[in-house]
Design a protein around this motif. Structure first.
Motif, short mmCIF file in Angstrom:
data_model
loop_
_atom_site.label_atom_id
_atom_site.label_comp_id
_atom_site.label_asym_id
_atom_site.label_seq_id
_atom_site.Cartn_x
_atom_site.Cartn_y
_atom_site.Cartn_z
N CYS A 1 52.30 24.63 21.05
CA CYS A 1 50.95 24.22 20.64
C CYS A 1 50.76 22.71 20.81
O CYS A 1 49.69 22.25 21.26
N ILE A 2 51.79 21.94 20.45
CA ILE A 2 51.68 20.48 20.56
C ILE A 2 51.69 20.05 22.02
O ILE A 2 50.84 19.28 22.47
N ARG A 3 52.65 20.58 22.79
CA ARG A 3 52.84 20.10 24.15
C ARG A 3 51.72 20.53 25.09
O ARG A 3 51.25 19.74 25.92
N HIS A 4 51.29 21.80 24.97
CA HIS A 4 50.32 22.33 25.93
C HIS A 4 48.89 22.39 25.37
O HIS A 4 47.96 22.56 26.16
N GLY A 5 48.76 22.30 24.06
CA GLY A 5 47.43 22.41 23.48
C GLY A 5 46.86 21.12 22.97
O GLY A 5 45.72 20.75 23.30
N LEU A 6 47.62 20.37 22.15
CA LEU A 6 47.08 19.19 21.49
C LEU A 6 47.30 17.90 22.28
O LEU A 6 46.42 17.03 22.32
N GLU A 7 48.49 17.73 22.88
CA GLU A 7 48.77 16.48 23.60
C GLU A 7 47.81 16.23 24.76
O GLU A 7 47.38 15.10 24.98
N PRO A 8 47.43 17.26 25.56
CA PRO A 8 46.50 16.98 26.66
C PRO A 8 45.08 16.66 26.20
O PRO A 8 44.26 16.24 27.01
N SER A 9 44.77 16.87 24.91
CA SER A 9 43.42 16.63 24.40
C SER A 9 43.32 15.25 23.78
O SER A 9 44.17 14.85 22.97
N LEU A 10 42.26 14.51 24.13
CA LEU A 10 42.07 13.19 23.54
C LEU A 10 41.82 13.28 22.04
O LEU A 10 42.22 12.40 21.26
N GLN A 11 41.12 14.34 21.61
CA GLN A 11 40.82 14.49 20.19
C GLN A 11 41.97 15.14 19.43
O GLN A 11 41.94 15.19 18.19
N GLY A 12 42.96 15.66 20.14
CA GLY A 12 44.02 16.38 19.46
C GLY A 12 43.52 17.72 18.96
O GLY A 12 42.76 18.41 19.64
N GLY A 13 43.94 18.11 17.77
CA GLY A 13 43.50 19.38 17.23
C GLY A 13 44.33 19.78 16.03
O GLY A 13 45.09 18.98 15.47
N GLU A 14 44.16 21.01 15.63
CA GLU A 14 44.83 21.52 14.43
C GLU A 14 45.74 22.69 14.79
O GLU A 14 45.39 23.54 15.62
#
Length: 353
Positions: free
Chosen positions: A269-282
């Protein structure tokens, strides 16, 4: 001082009932070949001889040291016990059966077994005793081999789980060190804080691993505690871009699970979901009791991705681990779409105390 093993009386009763069924079969066969004679005498002889033979052999074998793989006395003691059971069963059983037959006047006064009938009776008793003894010997040995095979399978599964777990921990550590190296050049203060968190995480993980090794039990509460330590470590690097929620009902906290089962999914989730996003996520990790058993869900609000034919390291590890630990009783569903985040749901057997 060595104590004698407890006698399994339920198994003794089961053996006795099997012997009685065998004796009834022998008596019925004798009557089928000599229908002109009454059914009572062969039935009485067969039941009494079989009962006494069984009592000497099955009850007597607990008086001798027995082999673990068969439950029978070792060496010549086992052979001597079978011979003694057949001889005692025939002599005492025949004497008692003679008295019963005379009492009910199934034989005319002054008559008894002829020489040919006596030979047949001895032969039938010997054959029945040998066949019955070999049957129970084979059953006991088969049960022993089944237990050993089950133990071997369990040990192989445990070794495979340990191997998979040993592959997961370096994978997580290498990823964290790579992130730490990137921070050293750009933000030394955060790199120092992350290094301190890494030390705390490794110390907590090592202590928990030793505890699990001693107790042989890793619970959902332990798994969620490790996830919290790991997410706190990642939060140092990502800052406000990483938010997480852990939902573990108290009623499910003692459920046993393989160690580090959910961490690869959180890493994904961190590597492929949140890190590529500028806003991050939950990231949300939740446990609940569903209709099919224990449900564990790991989801994120990141960028998502398209399903690939070849799953990555984390998904492959999780699938292998649940297949090894639960032998086809568990499965994982994984869904992801670009822009819609990712969700992985594990369904495991629910352990009832």
């Amino acid at each position: 001082m060595r104590t004698a093993p407890a006698i399994n009386w339920l198994a003794k009763l089961r053996h006795f009932l099997q012997v009685m069924a065998f004796a009834l079969m022998v008596a019925t066969l004798q009557y089928a070949f000599m229908p002109e004679r009454p059914y009572g005498p062969p039935l009485v002889y067969s039941l009494l001889i079989a009962t006494l033979t069984w009592a000497v052999i099955d009850l007597g074998r607990d008086l001798f040291p027995s082999a673990a793989e068969t439950g029978w006395p070792k060496g010549y003691a086992g052979l001597a016990l079978v011979l003694a059971g057949i001889v005692i069963g025939y002599l005492v059983g025949t004497t008692l059966a003679d008295a019963v037959c005379r009492y009910f006047q199934w034989y005319p006064p002054g008559t008894g077994q002829t020489t040919s009938e006596l030979r047949s009776s001895i032969l039938i008793t010997a054959l029945a005793g040998v066949v019955g003894s070999f049957y129970f010997y084979a059953v006991n040995k088969g049960a022993y081999l089944q237990r050993k095979m089950a133990e071997a399978r369990h040990q192989a599964n445990e070794a495979r789980l340990k191997l998979l777990e040993s592959q997961l921990e370096p994978h997580m550590l290498f990823n964290t060190l790579a992130n730490l190296r990137a921070l050293i050049g750009t933000d030394p203060a955060r790199a120092t804080a992350m290094l301190d968190r890494l030390n705390d995480y490794l110390r907590a993980t090592l202590t928990a691993s030793r505890t699990d090794a001693v107790s042989g039990r890793h619970t959902l509460a332990d798994e969620f505690a490790r996830l919290r330590d790991y997410l706190e470590l990642m939060a140092v690097r990502m800052g406000p871009r990483l938010r997480y929620t852990l939902e573990l009902p108290e009623a499910l906290s003692a459920q046993p699970v393989p160690p580090l089962l959910l961490q690869p999914l959180v890493e994904n989730c961190i590597r492929h979901g949140l890190e590529p996003s500028l806003q991050g996520g939950e990231i949300r990790v939740a446990a609940r009791q569903g209709a099919a058993g224990l449900e564990l869900e790991v989801s994120d609000t990141g960028v998502g991705c398209r399903p690939t034919p070849e799953p990555g390291f984390g998904l492959s590890q999780v699938r292998e681990r649940i297949a090894t630990a639960y032998a086809g009783q568990a499965h994982m569903d994984w869904h992801s779409q670009p822009g819609s985040g990712t969700c992985a749901r594990l369904t495991l057997p629910l352990h009832t105390p």
